[in-house]
Design a protein around this motif. Structure first.
Motif, PDB file in Angstrom:
ATOM      1  N   ALA A 550      -9.358  -2.563   4.581  1.00  0.00           N
ATOM      2  CA  ALA A 550      -9.421  -1.402   3.701  1.00  0.00           C
ATOM      3  C   ALA A 550      -8.585  -0.253   4.237  1.00  0.00           C
ATOM      4  O   ALA A 550      -7.930   0.471   3.476  1.00  0.00           O
ATOM      5  N   LYS A 551      -8.577  -0.077   5.550  1.00  0.00           N
ATOM      6  CA  LYS A 551      -7.770   0.995   6.146  1.00  0.00           C
ATOM      7  C   LYS A 551      -6.288   0.733   5.962  1.00  0.00           C
ATOM      8  O   LYS A 551      -5.523   1.633   5.570  1.00  0.00           O
ATOM      9  N   ALA A 552      -5.859  -0.508   6.240  1.00  0.00           N
ATOM     10  CA  ALA A 552      -4.443  -0.838   6.053  1.00  0.00           C
ATOM     11  C   ALA A 552      -4.049  -0.748   4.594  1.00  0.00           C
ATOM     12  O   ALA A 552      -2.918  -0.342   4.264  1.00  0.00           O
ATOM     13  N   ARG A 553      -4.953  -1.102   3.711  1.00  0.00           N
ATOM     14  CA  ARG A 553      -4.648  -1.012   2.286  1.00  0.00           C
ATOM     15  C   ARG A 553      -4.452   0.434   1.858  1.00  0.00           C
ATOM     16  O   ARG A 553      -3.561   0.735   1.041  1.00  0.00           O
ATOM     17  N   ALA A 554      -5.258   1.330   2.389  1.00  0.00           N
ATOM     18  CA  ALA A 554      -5.113   2.744   2.038  1.00  0.00           C
ATOM     19  C   ALA A 554      -3.834   3.339   2.614  1.00  0.00           C
ATOM     20  O   ALA A 554      -3.207   4.202   1.991  1.00  0.00           O
ATOM     21  N   GLU A 555      -3.443   2.881   3.804  1.00  0.00           N
ATOM     22  CA  GLU A 555      -2.258   3.456   4.460  1.00  0.00           C
ATOM     23  C   GLU A 555      -0.950   2.892   3.937  1.00  0.00           C
ATOM     24  O   GLU A 555       0.079   3.574   4.007  1.00  0.00           O
ATOM     25  N   THR A 556      -0.959   1.674   3.454  1.00  0.00           N
ATOM     26  CA  THR A 556       0.297   1.035   3.035  1.00  0.00           C
ATOM     27  C   THR A 556       0.387   0.885   1.518  1.00  0.00           C
ATOM     28  O   THR A 556       1.272   1.465   0.882  1.00  0.00           O
ATOM     29  N   ILE A 557      -0.540   0.129   0.953  1.00  0.00           N
ATOM     30  CA  ILE A 557      -0.430  -0.194  -0.472  1.00  0.00           C
ATOM     31  C   ILE A 557      -0.667   1.036  -1.342  1.00  0.00           C
ATOM     32  O   ILE A 557       0.105   1.319  -2.265  1.00  0.00           O
TER      33      ILE A 557
END
Length: 783
Positions: A550-557
């Motif tokens: 979820a963190k990577a999704r918020a930062e990238t996608i």
């Protein structure tokens, strides 16, 4: 009335049966209540549509939405879908997302399958005059391109592709798109103002005449996509009441989207224009064809090559002209000498190389009565403007002919062999070689320390002048003031590298290259390039077979989609790009399951709030949001973390949107889905206690009653025998359906909503009086 209430189960909190049941009793031809007819049965009724406007031949124009039953969009509540990654309701599960791409080709309407088949190599077709005459005599007035196009949409057999690491993968659903050479060019808008259009055309390397005749100059219009889907919906609506018999019930495939939504996505991705900011529509190869009738074949082939490279037909200088040339000799079996053609073919290989093919076809036109004739299917990937023109022609012309073409089976076999040989032996190896060279010579330099240093110098303006006063790129930038990068600049080469990798399904290399380009385009203020790079970076990352937290999704996608959407809408005024970006993002996030479903719904709501879609797209997106929320699987016996109420809410809103467009069958399906979802909730979580919500739903049902009844009266006549038969069937309905249909008639909308809610079996008199005196205020947001 009291006895009916006592028959209800204790604690039932289901939404009562819609008043649609009452209106269905008066539909004489079906002799069914709409509650008794399943969603798939309604879809089967559309599959058996006879004609429209007294034109039986027009039915083939709507074949894309007349797929078998089971392709209806339905809520997966209580039935786990096979393509959505299962996991925790608060995050991603242990699924590594490999299931996203596996088996995508088995579902033609699946959104992921549409994405894989939309961004594929484009092959241009450039033919001689004698070849055009031969194909016109064969029944294809638009030439060889019209004959080849349907066969390129599914390559026969397995296609083996090597990625950047040297690993080979086999695909059975690979495809290519054929396009007419030089058509669909959309020129960029210059950065500076005051430039004349003639100067733009001359600088771009295309003469004014060729630009004017080069097909669609406007790109894909959302209005054309909306109009096409609206015609398909209207065809189904008009034909529903003319059914000769009752539809039968079939099972549902809750994984497949609505055929109208699939058509909307397909037309949104069809006919990609030739633009500088993305190279998916740039020709990977060009088929240069002559026929065996040609008297000077070698000279004609050289002339066609020169015209496509340096002549008047050449492409703009932001298109790489070093694409593969594939030479084809079309031999007419019935009139020409095969010995002469074989000798000429050997001469072609000696003079032009090994990228040649001898295509042997019959020159006569095939008809349906021929023994070895087969129908040529209509292209699934025709542009929205092309399909809309065909539909309008069928509506305007009294003597409209069936557009279905027929070819001989021997011709079909020869064409499949030709396309497979060209793809597997020429196009794929050429693309793999380009990817390897560009990755080693251009992209690898940018990934090292020296490449990062160069990026910093460009960002801070060292070695060049500061940015100009009008906010354009710096003088040291490769971004031309006319709004494009020349085809030999590192940025243009890396964009081709990323797009080639995406078309070869090397998602990792594509994503890493898009990430490099995002910074370059941002520094150069090439906003359309920047938006497209952000869009494809997020899409390639979502398709990659790996978990995303979820963190990577918020930062990238989320960052990539936000940047792409803002650039498309605010900086470039390109609503088509914004719609495509968020629509594809919604589908890919939904397929990942878990908390990604909430992000998918967030971007779908953002798309609705932007108002860039028309009424048809608005209703389809609301339907899709209902399916999206229903895909969220809850945990435990109480299904904690599910989104069933939100799914029902969007189904109701979808019914309202369809009703406003007089699409009553679609509205009825959404309303029935909302009823079904609410009926599966506990009583305290339904809408029985919310007067405004109940009245709203019942109001929609009452309008559907009136309109469906009016449509039936316009379609047929009432007879006494039919009325008696309907009365006999009405006795078999459950008591709740009869009670609601009575309350749905005019007279007290809010009161009807309260009184028709199913009462608990042991409710005392004081509570009953209290309910009837309710003011009607909603105690909470429903859904």
């Amino acid at each position: 009335m009291q006895s009916s209430d006592n028959d209800l189960p204790t604690g039932s909190g289901s939404l009562p049966t819609s008043p649609i049941a009452a209106s269905a009793l008066r539909i004489q031809k079906s002799r069914h209540t709409l509650n008794d007819v399943s969603q798939s049965a309604l879809f089967q009724s559309e599959a058996s549509l006879p004609y429209r406007r007294s034109h039986p031949s027009a039915a083939s124009l709507y074949a894309s939405t007349l797929s078998p039953p089971g392709s209806r969009s339905q809520s997966p509540v209580g039935r786990p879908p096979s393509r959505i990654a299962s996991g925790s309701v608060f995050g991603v599960g242990s699924n590594n997302a490999l299931a996203l791409t596996s088996g995508a080709g088995d579902s033609p309407g699946d959104p992921l399958n549409l994405i894989l088949r939309a961004f594929v190599p484009h092959v241009a077709v450039y033919t001689s005059e004698d070849t055009d005459i031969l194909l016109k005599e064969k029944g294809f007035p638009r030439g060889l391109w019209e004959l080849l196009r349907p066969f390129g949409e599914r390559i026969q057999g397995k296609v083996i592709i090597r990625d950047s690491n040297g690993s080979s993968r086999t695909y059975e659903d690979y495809s290519i798109h054929f396009a007419q050479f030089g058509e669909g060019i959309v020129h960029p808008e210059p950065v500076t103002s005051g430039l004349k259009s003639t100067q733009t055309h001359r600088t771009n390397g295309v003469s004014e005449n060729s630009s004017a005749s080069g097909g669609a100059q406007r790109g894909i219009l959302v209005s054309d996509v909306e109009a096409v889907v609206d015609r398909h919906l209207g065809y189904a609506e008009e034909s529903y009441f003319s059914l000769p018999q009752s539809p039968r019930s079939h099972g549902l495939d809750i994984d497949a989207p609505s055929p109208y939504y699939a058509l909307y996505l397909r037309r949104l991705l069809s006919g990609l224009p030739l633009t500088p900011h993305e190279t998916f529509a740039h020709p990977v190869a060009c088929v240069i064809a002559i026929s065996s009738r040609n008297q000077s074949p070698i000279e004609t082939l050289r002339r066609l090559y020169t015209e496509s490279s340096t002549g008047d037909k050449r492409l703009p200088n932001w298109v790489d002209a070093e694409f593969l040339r594939y030479y084809v000799l079309v031999h007419e079996e019935e009139r020409d000498d095969i010995t002469r053609s074989m000798s000429l073919f050997d001469q072609m290989k000696r003079n032009l190389g090994l990228h040649c093919h001898l295509l042997r076809i019959r020159g006569t036109q095939s008809v349906a009565t021929d023994d070895d004739s087969i129908p040529l299917p209509r292209s699934e990937w025709m542009s929205a403007s092309e399909e809309l023109a065909d539909i309008r022609r069928s509506e305007d012309q009294e003597d409209f002919e069936d557009p279905t073409r027929y070819i001989f089976e021997s011709d079909a076999t020869a064409i499949r062999t030709f396309i497979r040989e060209m793809v597997t032996q020429s196009i794929i190896p050429t693309m793999e070689r380009h990817v390897s060279v560009w990755n080693d010579q251009v992209a690898s330099r940018r990934r090292g320390l020296a490449g990062r240093f160069v990026g910093l110098t460009k960002r801070w303006g060292f070695g060049g002048n500061s940015r100009t006063s009008f906010g354009g790129p710096s003088s040291g930038s490769n971004y031309d003031s006319l709004g494009f990068y020349r085809q030999d600049t590192p940025e243009a080469i890396m964009r081709k590298l990323a797009d080639y990798s995406f078309m070869l399904r090397d998602w990792k290399l594509a994503h890493s290259t898009y990430e490099l380009l995002r910074g370059d385009f941002n520094n150069d203020k090439a906003w359309k390039y920047h938006a497209a790079a952000n869009e494809m970076s997020a899409i390639s990352l979502l398709i990659m077979p790996q978990n995303i937290s979820a963190k990577a999704r918020a930062e990238t996608i989320d960052t990539a989609f936000e940047s792409a959407f803002y650039s498309y809408i605010t900086r470039c005024s390109a609503p088509y790009g914004a719609l495509r970006c968020l629509a594809l993002g919604l589908e890919l996030l939904r397929l990942r399951g878990g908390s990604s479903i909430d992000d998918a719904a967030k971007w779908g709501i953002r798309l609705l709030e932007s108002k860039i879609v028309g009424p048809v797209g608005d209703a389809l997106l609301k339907e899709r949001l209902a399916v999206c929320y229903a895909s969220k699987q809850g945990m435990g016996t109480h299904l904690w973390g599910g989104r069933r109420r939100k799914s029902a809410l969007w189904s109701v809103l979808g019914a309202e949107a369809w009703l406003a467009q007089n699409k009553y069958i679609q509205a009825q399906k959404c309303l029935n889905e909302a009823r079904k979802t609410y009926s599966e909730l506990p009583s305290e979580n339904g809408i029985d206690k919310f007067a405004y919500a109940s009245a709203f739903v019942l109001g929609i049902g009452k309008q559907l009653n009136q309109n469906l009844e009016a449509g039936d009266q316009d379609d047929g006549t009432d007879t006494g025998d039919q009325s008696e038969a309907v009365d006999e069937e009405s006795e078999a309905l459950d008591v709740r359906g009869r009670r609601i249909s009575t309350m749905g008639m005019p007279g007290g909308a809010t009161g009807a909503g309260l009184e028709t809610a199913p009462l608990k079996a042991q409710i005392d008199a004081s509570e009953e009086v209290k309910e009837k005196q309710d003011t009607g205020e909603a105690k909470d947001d429903f859904g």
